[in-house]
Design a protein around this motif. Structure first.
Motif, PDB file in Angstrom:
ATOM      1  N   PRO A  59     -26.682 -11.046 -40.124  1.00 55.63           N
ATOM      2  CA  PRO A  59     -25.453 -10.539 -40.749  1.00 55.63           C
ATOM      3  C   PRO A  59     -25.435  -9.017 -40.956  1.00 55.63           C
ATOM      4  N   ASP A  60     -26.565  -8.436 -41.315  1.00 51.73           N
ATOM      5  CA  ASP A  60     -26.597  -6.989 -41.545  1.00 51.73           C
ATOM      6  C   ASP A  60     -26.438  -6.179 -40.260  1.00 51.73           C
ATOM      7  N   MET A  61     -26.710  -6.795 -39.118  1.00 51.33           N
ATOM      8  CA  MET A  61     -26.667  -6.085 -37.841  1.00 51.33           C
ATOM      9  C   MET A  61     -25.393  -6.375 -37.042  1.00 51.33           C
ATOM     10  N   ARG A  62     -24.588  -7.304 -37.500  1.00 52.37           N
ATOM     11  CA  ARG A  62     -23.408  -7.737 -36.749  1.00 52.37           C
ATOM     12  C   ARG A  62     -22.424  -6.595 -36.491  1.00 52.37           C
ATOM     13  N   LEU A  63     -22.266  -5.712 -37.449  1.00 53.37           N
ATOM     14  CA  LEU A  63     -21.339  -4.593 -37.279  1.00 53.37           C
ATOM     15  C   LEU A  63     -21.764  -3.702 -36.115  1.00 53.37           C
ATOM     16  N   SER A  64     -23.059  -3.505 -35.949  1.00 55.56           N
ATOM     17  CA  SER A  64     -23.548  -2.694 -34.829  1.00 55.56           C
ATOM     18  C   SER A  64     -23.150  -3.302 -33.491  1.00 55.56           C
ATOM     19  N   VAL A  65     -23.233  -4.616 -33.388  1.00 56.49           N
ATOM     20  CA  VAL A  65     -22.851  -5.292 -32.145  1.00 56.49           C
ATOM     21  C   VAL A  65     -21.355  -5.146 -31.912  1.00 56.49           C
ATOM     22  N   MET A  66     -20.569  -5.257 -32.971  1.00 53.79           N
ATOM     23  CA  MET A  66     -19.122  -5.123 -32.824  1.00 53.79           C
ATOM     24  C   MET A  66     -18.726  -3.698 -32.444  1.00 53.79           C
ATOM     25  N   LEU A  67     -19.554  -2.715 -32.806  1.00 56.70           N
ATOM     26  CA  LEU A  67     -19.229  -1.323 -32.490  1.00 56.70           C
ATOM     27  C   LEU A  67     -19.663  -0.896 -31.094  1.00 56.70           C
ATOM     28  N   VAL A  68     -20.460  -1.708 -30.402  1.00 54.39           N
ATOM     29  CA  VAL A  68     -20.892  -1.350 -29.044  1.00 54.39           C
ATOM     30  C   VAL A  68     -19.687  -1.123 -28.124  1.00 54.39           C
ATOM     31  N   PRO A  69     -18.680  -2.003 -28.094  1.00 51.18           N
ATOM     32  CA  PRO A  69     -17.515  -1.716 -27.243  1.00 51.18           C
ATOM     33  C   PRO A  69     -16.776  -0.443 -27.662  1.00 51.18           C
ATOM     34  N   VAL A  70     -16.766  -0.166 -28.961  1.00 58.72           N
ATOM     35  CA  VAL A  70     -16.118   1.064 -29.439  1.00 58.72           C
ATOM     36  C   VAL A  70     -16.864   2.283 -28.901  1.00 58.72           C
ATOM     37  N   TRP A  71     -18.204   2.250 -28.984  1.00 62.60           N
ATOM     38  CA  TRP A  71     -19.022   3.350 -28.445  1.00 62.60           C
ATOM     39  C   TRP A  71     -18.750   3.513 -26.955  1.00 62.60           C
ATOM     40  N   LEU A  72     -18.707   2.407 -26.226  1.00 65.62           N
ATOM     41  CA  LEU A  72     -18.461   2.478 -24.780  1.00 65.62           C
ATOM     42  C   LEU A  72     -17.079   3.048 -24.485  1.00 65.62           C
ATOM     43  N   ALA A  73     -16.086   2.659 -25.269  1.00 64.21           N
ATOM     44  CA  ALA A  73     -14.734   3.202 -25.080  1.00 64.21           C
ATOM     45  C   ALA A  73     -14.716   4.709 -25.339  1.00 64.21           C
ATOM     46  N   LEU A  74     -15.378   5.140 -26.418  1.00 63.23           N
ATOM     47  CA  LEU A  74     -15.444   6.569 -26.704  1.00 63.23           C
ATOM     48  C   LEU A  74     -16.167   7.336 -25.602  1.00 63.23           C
ATOM     49  N   LEU A  75     -17.252   6.762 -25.086  1.00 66.60           N
ATOM     50  CA  LEU A  75     -17.957   7.402 -23.979  1.00 66.60           C
ATOM     51  C   LEU A  75     -17.063   7.493 -22.742  1.00 66.60           C
ATOM     52  N   GLY A  76     -16.329   6.427 -22.465  1.00 68.64           N
ATOM     53  CA  GLY A  76     -15.417   6.430 -21.326  1.00 68.64           C
ATOM     54  C   GLY A  76     -14.312   7.457 -21.478  1.00 68.64           C
ATOM     55  N   ILE A  77     -13.737   7.544 -22.661  1.00 67.30           N
ATOM     56  CA  ILE A  77     -12.683   8.535 -22.916  1.00 67.30           C
ATOM     57  C   ILE A  77     -13.244   9.947 -22.767  1.00 67.30           C
ATOM     58  N   GLY A  78     -14.435  10.168 -23.318  1.00 66.53           N
ATOM     59  CA  GLY A  78     -15.080  11.478 -23.184  1.00 66.53           C
ATOM     60  C   GLY A  78     -15.333  11.827 -21.730  1.00 66.53           C
ATOM     61  N   TYR A  79     -15.749  10.848 -20.944  1.00 68.32           N
ATOM     62  CA  TYR A  79     -16.011  11.079 -19.525  1.00 68.32           C
ATOM     63  C   TYR A  79     -14.731  11.455 -18.794  1.00 68.32           C
ATOM     64  N   VAL A  80     -13.657  10.703 -19.052  1.00 67.81           N
ATOM     65  CA  VAL A  80     -12.383  10.982 -18.388  1.00 67.81           C
ATOM     66  C   VAL A  80     -11.885  12.372 -18.770  1.00 67.81           C
ATOM     67  N   LEU A  81     -11.962  12.724 -20.036  1.00 61.93           N
ATOM     68  CA  LEU A  81     -11.500  14.038 -20.480  1.00 61.93           C
ATOM     69  C   LEU A  81     -12.340  15.157 -19.848  1.00 61.93           C
ATOM     70  N   ARG A  82     -13.631  14.906 -19.767  1.00 57.88           N
ATOM     71  CA  ARG A  82     -14.532  15.900 -19.162  1.00 57.88           C
ATOM     72  C   ARG A  82     -14.219  16.087 -17.674  1.00 57.88           C
ATOM     73  N   GLN A  83     -13.902  15.001 -16.981  1.00 54.46           N
ATOM     74  CA  GLN A  83     -13.574  15.085 -15.559  1.00 54.46           C
ATOM     75  C   GLN A  83     -12.265  15.840 -15.320  1.00 54.46           C
ATOM     76  N   ARG A  84     -11.315  15.684 -16.222  1.00 52.12           N
ATOM     77  CA  ARG A  84     -10.039  16.387 -16.091  1.00 52.12           C
ATOM     78  C   ARG A  84     -10.196  17.893 -16.275  1.00 52.12           C
ATOM     79  N   LYS A  85     -11.106  18.284 -17.186  1.00 57.16           N
ATOM     80  CA  LYS A  85     -11.332  19.713 -17.457  1.00 57.16           C
ATOM     81  C   LYS A  85     -11.987  20.412 -16.274  1.00 57.16           C
ATOM     82  N   GLY A  86     -13.022  19.804 -15.753  1.00 55.04           N
ATOM     83  CA  GLY A  86     -13.827  20.522 -14.758  1.00 55.04           C
ATOM     84  C   GLY A  86     -13.652  19.995 -13.407  1.00 55.04           C
TER      85      GLY A  86
END
Length: 120
Positions: free
Chosen positions: A93-120
């Motif tokens: 139970p104490d670790m469940r939030l971390s698992v739920m946030l993995v897709p959020v982290w991946l989405a943020l990484l993906g958004i960062g990647y797309v934004l970085r590709q548009r800049k350079g």
């Protein structure tokens, strides 16, 4: 009276120390959960990248100097192990939030990647 004040001072100091340790322990637990989730993302990405890399090299007919002798089985075992860690974390139970946030982290990484590709 003087010894009473010393005893009260020691009790207050112990309470403050206990509160500080409790706060730091809770804070460190949050950091540990985030680090474990980040490590799972890292290892999964490394494994997936290796699978894609090896497929591309095989397609091009390139012989690798340091081949992975258990490819692709070792990659799939690693991914299954990462999934197992996520399952254990989900069951805790104490670790469940971390698992739920993995897709959020991946989405943020993906958004960062797309934004970085548009800049350079």
């Amino acid at each position: 009276m003087k010894s009473f004040l010393i005893i009260v001072g020691l009790i207050v100091a112990l309470i403050v120390l206990y509160s500080l340790v409790s706060f730091l322990t809770g804070f460190l637990w949050v950091i540990i959960k985030l680090v474990v989730a980040a490590l799972i993302i890292n290892w999964a990405m490394i494994t997936i990248t290796h699978l894609i890399f090896r497929k591309a090299m095989i397609r091009q007919g390139v012989t690798l100097r340091y081949p992975s002798w258990a490819y692709p089985v070792s990659n799939y075992v690693c991914l299954a192990f990462m999934a197992g860690i996520l399952a254990v974390m989900w069951a805790t139970p104490d670790m469940r939030l971390s698992v739920m946030l993995v897709p959020v982290w991946l989405a943020l990484l993906g958004i960062g990647y797309v934004l970085r590709q548009r800049k350079g």
